[in-house]
Design a protein around this motif. Structure first.
Motif, mmCIF file in Angstrom:
data_model
loop_
_atom_site.group_PDB
_atom_site.id
_atom_site.type_symbol
_atom_site.label_atom_id
_atom_site.label_comp_id
_atom_site.label_asym_id
_atom_site.label_seq_id
_atom_site.Cartn_x
_atom_site.Cartn_y
_atom_site.Cartn_z
ATOM 1 N N ASP A 188 0.879 -1.163 0.000
ATOM 2 C CA ASP A 188 0.000 0.000 0.000
ATOM 3 C C ASP A 188 0.920 1.218 0.000
ATOM 4 O O ASP A 188 2.144 1.072 0.001
ATOM 5 C CB ASP A 188 -0.967 -0.011 1.199
ATOM 6 C CG ASP A 188 -0.270 0.083 2.550
ATOM 7 O OD1 ASP A 188 0.633 0.945 2.715
ATOM 8 O OD2 ASP A 188 -0.614 -0.707 3.457
ATOM 9 N N THR B 52 11.117 -0.635 -13.118
ATOM 10 C CA THR B 52 10.000 -0.641 -12.157
ATOM 11 C C THR B 52 9.399 -2.035 -11.984
ATOM 12 O O THR B 52 8.406 -2.192 -11.278
ATOM 13 C CB THR B 52 8.896 0.332 -12.600
ATOM 14 O OG1 THR B 52 8.420 -0.081 -13.892
ATOM 15 C CG2 THR B 52 9.415 1.757 -12.682
ATOM 16 N N GLN C 83 5.170 -3.133 -7.991
ATOM 17 C CA GLN C 83 3.724 -3.043 -7.746
ATOM 18 C C GLN C 83 3.302 -1.611 -7.419
ATOM 19 O O GLN C 83 2.615 -1.324 -6.447
ATOM 20 C CB GLN C 83 3.297 -4.006 -6.626
ATOM 21 C CG GLN C 83 3.592 -5.458 -6.937
ATOM 22 C CD GLN C 83 3.140 -6.424 -5.860
ATOM 23 O OE1 GLN C 83 3.068 -7.624 -6.091
ATOM 24 N NE2 GLN C 83 2.832 -5.938 -4.659
ATOM 25 N N LEU C 84 3.723 -0.706 -8.294
ATOM 26 C CA LEU C 84 3.459 0.719 -8.076
ATOM 27 C C LEU C 84 1.978 1.039 -8.087
ATOM 28 O O LEU C 84 1.556 2.061 -7.522
ATOM 29 C CB LEU C 84 4.203 1.553 -9.111
ATOM 30 C CG LEU C 84 5.735 1.545 -9.001
ATOM 31 C CD1 LEU C 84 6.365 2.284 -10.169
ATOM 32 C CD2 LEU C 84 6.180 2.174 -7.681
ATOM 33 N N ASP C 85 1.175 0.189 -8.725
ATOM 34 C CA ASP C 85 -0.272 0.421 -8.724
ATOM 35 C C ASP C 85 -0.844 0.363 -7.311
ATOM 36 O O ASP C 85 -1.774 1.110 -6.970
ATOM 37 C CB ASP C 85 -0.965 -0.600 -9.620
ATOM 38 C CG ASP C 85 -0.651 -2.043 -9.228
ATOM 39 O OD1 ASP C 85 0.520 -2.333 -8.898
ATOM 40 O OD2 ASP C 85 -1.568 -2.876 -9.257
ATOM 41 N N LYS C 86 -0.252 -0.490 -6.470
ATOM 42 C CA LYS C 86 -0.722 -0.584 -5.090
ATOM 43 C C LYS C 86 -0.342 0.648 -4.269
ATOM 44 O O LYS C 86 -0.947 0.925 -3.232
ATOM 45 C CB LYS C 86 -0.159 -1.838 -4.420
ATOM 46 C CG LYS C 86 -0.711 -3.140 -4.999
ATOM 47 C CD LYS C 86 -0.209 -4.345 -4.211
ATOM 48 C CE LYS C 86 -0.804 -5.635 -4.757
ATOM 49 N NZ LYS C 86 -0.350 -6.819 -3.988
ATOM 50 N N GLY D 170 -0.307 3.663 -5.754
ATOM 51 C CA GLY D 170 -1.003 4.797 -6.358
ATOM 52 C C GLY D 170 -0.067 5.794 -6.992
ATOM 53 O O GLY D 170 -0.384 6.981 -7.080
ATOM 54 N N GLU E 113 1.731 7.508 -10.089
ATOM 55 C CA GLU E 113 1.452 7.731 -11.506
ATOM 56 C C GLU E 113 2.684 7.422 -12.358
ATOM 57 O O GLU E 113 3.814 7.763 -12.014
ATOM 58 C CB GLU E 113 1.036 9.193 -11.735
ATOM 59 C CG GLU E 113 0.680 9.506 -13.190
ATOM 60 C CD GLU E 113 0.369 10.969 -13.416
ATOM 61 O OE1 GLU E 113 0.215 11.361 -14.590
ATOM 62 O OE2 GLU E 113 0.279 11.727 -12.419
#
Length: 450
Positions: free
Chosen positions: A118, A269, A273-276, A278, A280
């Motif tokens: 997170d 990257t 898990q950069l989506d977790k 947030g 950009e």
């Protein structure tokens, strides 16, 4: 909320190391995460070992040049395995030094690959870590083209680990990495075929620089195949065969041991898990503002992973500027203008400021004046070598300000570093002219051009 750390740094390369130590010096509790050797691309598999290979390759010429100065002829021998061994020893020494610096700075080193859970939580192996602020400094990785047989190719990462010196090496790509390795292998005695998609090498550099270096490389015996692409590669009994497409290219070439791909690098990257978190992204890079701040106000990124100016000193300064701003109460953005850079090709390239093309695009052709000098350096007056230096200044007519300086020749990087100071201070052509020349030297040409 209570966190495990004030700062978690992901990536112990140049930018991450600089940021971690600087933040710790301000009293922050800092940990740095690294899955490979401490030091990152530059120290472990980039600029440091590559420059050592460049130094090694230059001795091949010096033995011959010495005869012009009265030294007796010698028949030198070269041992690739010995060079690879001592370069590896130096890389390990530097990596261990950086580990010691972290320990001295009271920065905890955590081994493993990081993955966001997170925006404030990172997983490393079986450890779950939280931090008030997180800095991403994971650098970049070499790009591999999507062609059949690409699994038989190497990148610059593996080039330092070759078990033997290749008799014939193919290099795909005409950027600075490909050009540098072409010079190294050629000088060490390997046959080199460099395959370039465009008409010229070193895209983005001043056109005179590109022409001068390309001509010199051909004169040095490098087989430069321009406007050529590799369609596929196959393993054969003789080695690796490359199937080519291009107006002036043979249908195939076969190399005995090595195909080096150097078509560029992309932000690293993978697995974060950069989506977790947030965070950009744009075109594979982490989006940041002038303060290296991402779309998450407590997450920052520096260095190649942001794809701004991908140079080691830039990553270091971005890392330190982040720490000064966030932990040192000394806010400062990084100035990305007029950054000196070098290509340790043979001959060497160094540049700072605008190219002629970029200056004309910004100021108009009528307001740009160009000064050039091409000459044989004094050193080669006795060697018999057909080597030439190119030096160039780009000047804005209206203000007389020097917009750019470019050089090809021995010690170009050492010379351009001092010139960069003058350009960053806004020096004019008259300031250059009013500086007394240091004679006899190559560098004096920058203050005597007319």
């Amino acid at each position: 909320m209570t966190y495990d750390y004030d700062l978690l740094v992901i990536g112990a390369g140049s930018g991450g190391l600089a940021a971690a130590k600087r933040a710790a010096s301000y009293g922050a509790q800092v940990a740095i995460i690294e899955s490979e050797q401490v030091g990152g691309t530059c120290v472990v598999r980039g600029c440091v070992p590559k420059k050592l290979l460049v130094y090694a390759s230059q001795f091949a010429h010096m033995y011959h040049y010495a005869e012009g100065y009265g030294w007796g002829a010698v028949q030198p021998s070269f041992n690739w395995n010995r060079l690879a061994e001592i370069v590896d020893q130096e890389v390990n020494r530097l990596s261990q030094l950086h580990e010691g610096f972290l320990d001295k700075a009271k920065v905890e080193l955590i081994r493993g690959a990081a993955a966001f859970q997170d925006p404030h939580t990172v997983q490393v192996g079986d450890r779950t870590l939280t931090a008030e602020r997180i800095l991403i400094a994971t650098g970049s990785e070499a790009i591999l083209p999507d062609i059949p047989g690409i699994e038989h190719a190497l990148t610059s990462r593996e080039a330092f680990k070759l078990p033997r010196q290749p008799k014939h090496v193919a290099i795909i790509g005409g950027g600075y990495i490909g050009v540098e390795f072409a010079g190294v292998f050629n000088s060490l005695g390997s046959k080199v075929s460099e395959i370039v998609r465009g008409e010229k090498i070193l895209r983005g550099f001043d056109e005179d620089i590109r022409d001068h270096v390309q001509g010199a490389m051909v004169d040095h015996g490098i087989n430069l195949l321009t406007q050529t692409v590799v369609e596929r590669m196959e393993q054969t009994e003789e080695g690796t065969t490359l199937f080519l497409k291009g107006d002036n290219a043979p249908e195939t070439i076969t190399v005995d041991a090595a195909v080096l791909v150097a078509i560029g690098r992309a932000p690293n990257t993978a697995g974060l898990q950069l989506d977790k978190a947030g965070v950009e992204m744009k075109d594979g890079a982490i989006v940041v503002d002038e303060w290296s701040q991402t779309s998450q106000s407590h997450i920052y990124a520096v260095g190649d992973v942001t794809d701004r100016v991908n140079l080691t000193p830039v990553a270091i300064d971005e890392g330190r500027a982040f720490a000064d701003t966030v932990f040192g109460n000394q806010p400062r953005p990084v100035n990305h203008a007029n950054i000196a850079t070098a290509v340790f090709s043979q001959p060497e390239v160094a540049t700072v400021g605008l190219s002629e093309t970029d200056a004309i695009a910004e100021f108009g052709k009528a307001d740009v004046k160009v000064y050039r000098a091409r000459f044989k350096p004094m050193f080669h007056s006795l060697t018999g070598a057909n080597e030439r230096v190119l030096m160039k200044l780009i000047v804005e007519r209206q203000s007389d300000r020097v917009l750019g300086a470019h050089m090809v020749g021995k010690d170009a990087a050492e010379i351009i570093q001092a010139v960069a100071i003058a350009i960053n201070m806004g020096a004019t052509k008259r300031d250059f002219d009013n500086t007394m020349a240091l004679h006899p030297s190559t560098a004096e040409e920058f203050v005597t051009m007319r």
